[in-house]
Design a protein around this motif. Structure first.
Motif, PDB file in Angstrom:
ATOM      1  N   ARG A 136       6.788  -2.903   0.028  1.00  0.00           N
ATOM      2  CA  ARG A 136       6.026  -1.976   0.856  1.00  0.00           C
ATOM      3  C   ARG A 136       6.797  -1.688   2.147  1.00  0.00           C
ATOM      4  N   CYS A 138       6.178   0.344   5.605  1.00  0.00           N
ATOM      5  CA  CYS A 138       4.985   0.845   6.290  1.00  0.00           C
ATOM      6  C   CYS A 138       5.331   1.553   7.593  1.00  0.00           C
ATOM      7  N   VAL A 142       0.027   2.147  10.160  1.00  0.00           N
ATOM      8  CA  VAL A 142      -0.660   1.697   8.951  1.00  0.00           C
ATOM      9  C   VAL A 142      -1.883   0.848   9.297  1.00  0.00           C
ATOM     10  N   ALA A 193       4.116  -6.238   4.571  1.00  0.00           N
ATOM     11  CA  ALA A 193       5.095  -5.169   4.745  1.00  0.00           C
ATOM     12  C   ALA A 193       6.498  -5.758   4.752  1.00  0.00           C
TER      13      ALA A 193
END
Length: 259
Positions: A136, A138, A142, A193
């Motif tokens: 992920r 980000c 977020v 993240a």
């Protein structure tokens, strides 16, 4: 090349990189059964040459979760509402949820690496879709949240396993039970993240990561992913053995002795 464009999902392919875009920004990419079917279809039609899949959301939010019309008695036209589902048999309910989960399960296939590019809201089903990916990236704006319990439900779209694996049982329980927001700094610190960047740099950061993931030979990446994915279920000695077996395959392949 566009291979799919339906029900708020668009799949495009450029060489070894595929991009799946949630394309209903007017509703903050709220998820519906139609979107789930399209996401599952995207996984089925993905060309074999694809090595990296990028998942992104059009607009200000990655995905704000379920389309709230699913909670209304009339539901979404042509779809079964949650009220109707409650009256189904256990077997029918199980089959329905299993079908929905198919949209969330193919992202961790051994032959590819999936990267979620997450900005704005990633709530409930949106959070679980981001968790479905291997990695992920980000944006600084977020906001993750698991809101199912506040609606009297549980997270059932295959998100609980990766959440616990990433942040541990205690923090996963607290995040799910309270439904609170997890912002960028905490997401990066907790392992949700892999990278946090300014919103304007999100696409470029994901493109750089995709390029880096493509740099190594595909078979070596596949073997390494399998080793890491299975490490949690193996003992230390079993993992050592798995490493030896994988390396033997790689050495023979590099020497031209592969099957």
């Amino acid at each position: 090349m566009t291979l799919l464009d339906k029900d708020g999902v668009r799949l495009t392919v450029d060489g070894a990189v595929a991009t799946v875009t949630l394309d209903n920004p007017a509703k903050r990419n709220a998820q519906s059964p139609g979107m789930w079917r399209a996401l599952a279809e995207a996984g089925r039609v993905l060309p074999g040459a694809v090595r990296v899949v990028v998942l992104r959301g059009e607009g200000a939010s990655f995905s704000a979760g379920l389309d709230r019309r699913m909670f209304e008695p009339e539901g979404i036209e042509g779809e079964t509402s949650f009220v109707e589902l409650a009256h189904r048999t256990d077997q029918e309910l199980d089959a329905y949820i299993a079908g929905a989960q198919e949209a969330f399960t193919w992202w961790r296939r051994s032959d590819l690496i999936s990267v979620a590019a997450v900005q704005g809201h990633a709530i409930g089903a949106g959070f679980q879709l981001a968790l479905a990916c291997d990695l992920r990236v980000c944006a600084e704006d977020v906001q993750f949240a698991m809101r199912e319990t506040s609606l009297g439900l549980v997270p059932d779209l295959a998100g609980t396993h990766p959440l616990v694996a990433l942040v541990g049982y205690a923090r996963a329980l607290e995040i799910c039970a309270t439904g609170r927001f997890v912002h960028a700094e905490e997401a990066e610190r907790a392992g949700l993240a892999n990278l946090v960047v300014p919103a304007g740099e999100l696409d470029a950061a994901v493109a750089d990561l995709a390029a880096a993931l493509l740099a190594a030979p595909r078979d070596a990446v596949i073997e390494t992913k399998a080793l890491l994915a299975g490490a949690g279920s193996r003992t230390y000695e079993q993992q050592r053995a798995a490493e030896r077996e994988a390396q033997a395959r790689r050495l023979r392949e590099l020497a031209g002795l592969g099957e």
